[in-house]
Scaffold this motif. Structure first.
Motif, PDB file in Angstrom:
ATOM      1  N   THR A   1     -15.089  13.692   1.703  1.00 25.84           N
ATOM      2  CA  THR A   1     -15.542  13.943   0.161  1.00 25.84           C
ATOM      3  C   THR A   1     -16.035  15.280   0.102  1.00 25.84           C
ATOM      4  OG1 THR A   1     -17.839  13.016   0.431  1.00 25.84           O
ATOM      5  CG2 THR A   1     -15.990  11.373   0.135  1.00 25.84           C
TER       6      THR A   1
ATOM      7  N   TYR B   1       0.919  -1.361   0.174  1.00 24.32           N
ATOM      8  CA  TYR B   1      -0.029  -0.074  -0.059  1.00 24.32           C
ATOM      9  C   TYR B   1       0.992   1.097   0.062  1.00 24.32           C
ATOM     10  CZ  TYR B   1       0.725   0.273   4.912  1.00 24.32           C
ATOM     11  OH  TYR B   1       1.488   0.760   6.382  1.00 24.32           O
TER      12      TYR B   1
ATOM     13  N   ARG C   1     -11.198   2.981  16.125  1.00 27.39           N
ATOM     14  CA  ARG C   1     -11.883   3.465  14.679  1.00 27.39           C
ATOM     15  C   ARG C   1     -12.010   4.873  14.718  1.00 27.39           C
ATOM     16  NH1 ARG C   1     -15.804  -1.279  14.990  1.00 27.39           N
ATOM     17  NH2 ARG C   1     -15.043  -2.700  13.480  1.00 27.39           N
TER      18      ARG C   1
ATOM     19  N   ILE D   1      -9.517  -1.713  10.419  1.00 26.71           N
ATOM     20  CA  ILE D   1      -9.665  -0.507   9.379  1.00 26.71           C
ATOM     21  C   ILE D   1      -9.275  -0.931   8.081  1.00 26.71           C
ATOM     22  CG2 ILE D   1      -8.884   1.921   9.114  1.00 26.71           C
ATOM     23  CD1 ILE D   1      -9.856   1.420  11.714  1.00 26.71           C
ATOM     24  N   SER D   2     -10.255  -1.301   7.441  1.00 28.52           N
ATOM     25  CA  SER D   2     -10.204  -1.785   6.031  1.00 28.52           C
ATOM     26  C   SER D   2     -10.717  -1.033   4.881  1.00 28.52           C
ATOM     27  CB  SER D   2     -11.264  -3.175   5.835  1.00 28.52           C
ATOM     28  OG  SER D   2     -12.350  -2.927   6.147  1.00 28.52           O
ATOM     29  N   ARG D   3     -10.230   0.371   4.990  1.00 28.78           N
ATOM     30  CA  ARG D   3     -10.573   1.316   4.033  1.00 28.78           C
ATOM     31  C   ARG D   3      -9.355   2.350   4.175  1.00 28.78           C
ATOM     32  NH1 ARG D   3     -11.387   4.604   7.862  1.00 28.78           N
ATOM     33  NH2 ARG D   3     -12.712   4.563   9.411  1.00 28.78           N
ATOM     34  N   PRO D   4      -9.416   2.968   3.065  1.00 29.01           N
ATOM     35  CA  PRO D   4      -8.479   4.393   3.293  1.00 29.01           C
ATOM     36  C   PRO D   4      -8.775   5.142   4.529  1.00 29.01           C
ATOM     37  CG  PRO D   4      -9.339   4.111   0.892  1.00 29.01           C
ATOM     38  CD  PRO D   4     -10.092   3.272   1.851  1.00 29.01           C
ATOM     39  N   SER D   5      -7.615   5.578   5.140  1.00 28.33           N
ATOM     40  CA  SER D   5      -7.841   6.490   6.523  1.00 28.33           C
ATOM     41  C   SER D   5      -6.881   7.321   6.563  1.00 28.33           C
ATOM     42  CB  SER D   5      -8.166   5.492   7.591  1.00 28.33           C
ATOM     43  OG  SER D   5      -6.787   4.886   7.870  1.00 28.33           O
TER      44      SER D   5
ATOM     45  N   ALA E   1     -12.159   8.057   7.990  1.00 32.88           N
ATOM     46  CA  ALA E   1     -12.114   8.140   6.613  1.00 32.88           C
ATOM     47  C   ALA E   1     -11.897   9.515   5.972  1.00 32.88           C
ATOM     48  CB  ALA E   1     -13.445   7.544   6.202  1.00 32.88           C
TER      49      ALA E   1
ATOM     50  N   GLU F   1      -3.835   4.115   1.821  1.00 34.15           N
ATOM     51  CA  GLU F   1      -4.657   3.237   1.216  1.00 34.15           C
ATOM     52  C   GLU F   1      -4.978   1.975   2.260  1.00 34.15           C
ATOM     53  OE1 GLU F   1      -3.014   3.412  -3.286  1.00 34.15           O
ATOM     54  OE2 GLU F   1      -1.971   2.069  -1.847  1.00 34.15           O
ATOM     55  N   ARG F   2      -6.005   1.474   1.640  1.00 36.73           N
ATOM     56  CA  ARG F   2      -6.511   0.202   2.384  1.00 36.73           C
ATOM     57  C   ARG F   2      -5.084  -0.672   2.835  1.00 36.73           C
ATOM     58  NH1 ARG F   2      -7.226  -4.988   2.555  1.00 36.73           N
ATOM     59  NH2 ARG F   2      -9.226  -5.766   3.500  1.00 36.73           N
TER      60      ARG F   2
END
Length: 125
Positions: free
Chosen positions: A121, A25, A113, A53-57, A118, A45-46
């Protein structure tokens, strides 16, 4: 939208950016100093194999260097932003170890978390 604009908190224009390729990543770090604190914001990135945490953060830490001698002696302070509160980084890392060991409480998982929000946007404003 530029990456720094997706951070859940402001990153000053003078922050130094560095890009890193990790194991599977990419990560971008922003470093800056304000009022005796050194800040480090990280976006990644993931992360392959990540369970929680299985997403971009994003992640934000700050350090106030210590001074080990003299009348103004002070300990080093390291803090992580968890939601809207600055908590000791060692505490957040302890929760992560507990999570990896399968013994973290639901509250500790919730706080972990919150420490990895995240990206914003265009619709989050």
């Amino acid at each position: 939208m530029k990456l720094r604009q997706t951070a859940p908190w402001p990153i000053p224009p003078e922050a130094q950016a560095s890009r890193q390729s990790k194991a599977g990543y990419h990560q971008v770090k922003y470093d800056w100093q304000t009022e005796n604190w050194h800040y480090e914001a990280r976006w990644h990135e993931r992360v392959p194999g990540a369970k929680l945490i299985s997403r971009p953060s994003w992640h934000l830490e700050r350090v106030r260097p210590g001074k080990g001698y003299g009348p103004a002696a002070a300990p080093r302070i390291a803090q992580t932003l968890v939601g809207k509160s600055w908590l000791p980084t060692r505490q957040v890392r302890y929760w992560a170890r507990r999570y990896n060991d399968g013994v973290a409480t639901e509250r500790e998982v919730q706080l972990l978390r919150l420490a990895h929000p995240a990206p914003k946007t265009d619709h989050d404003d």
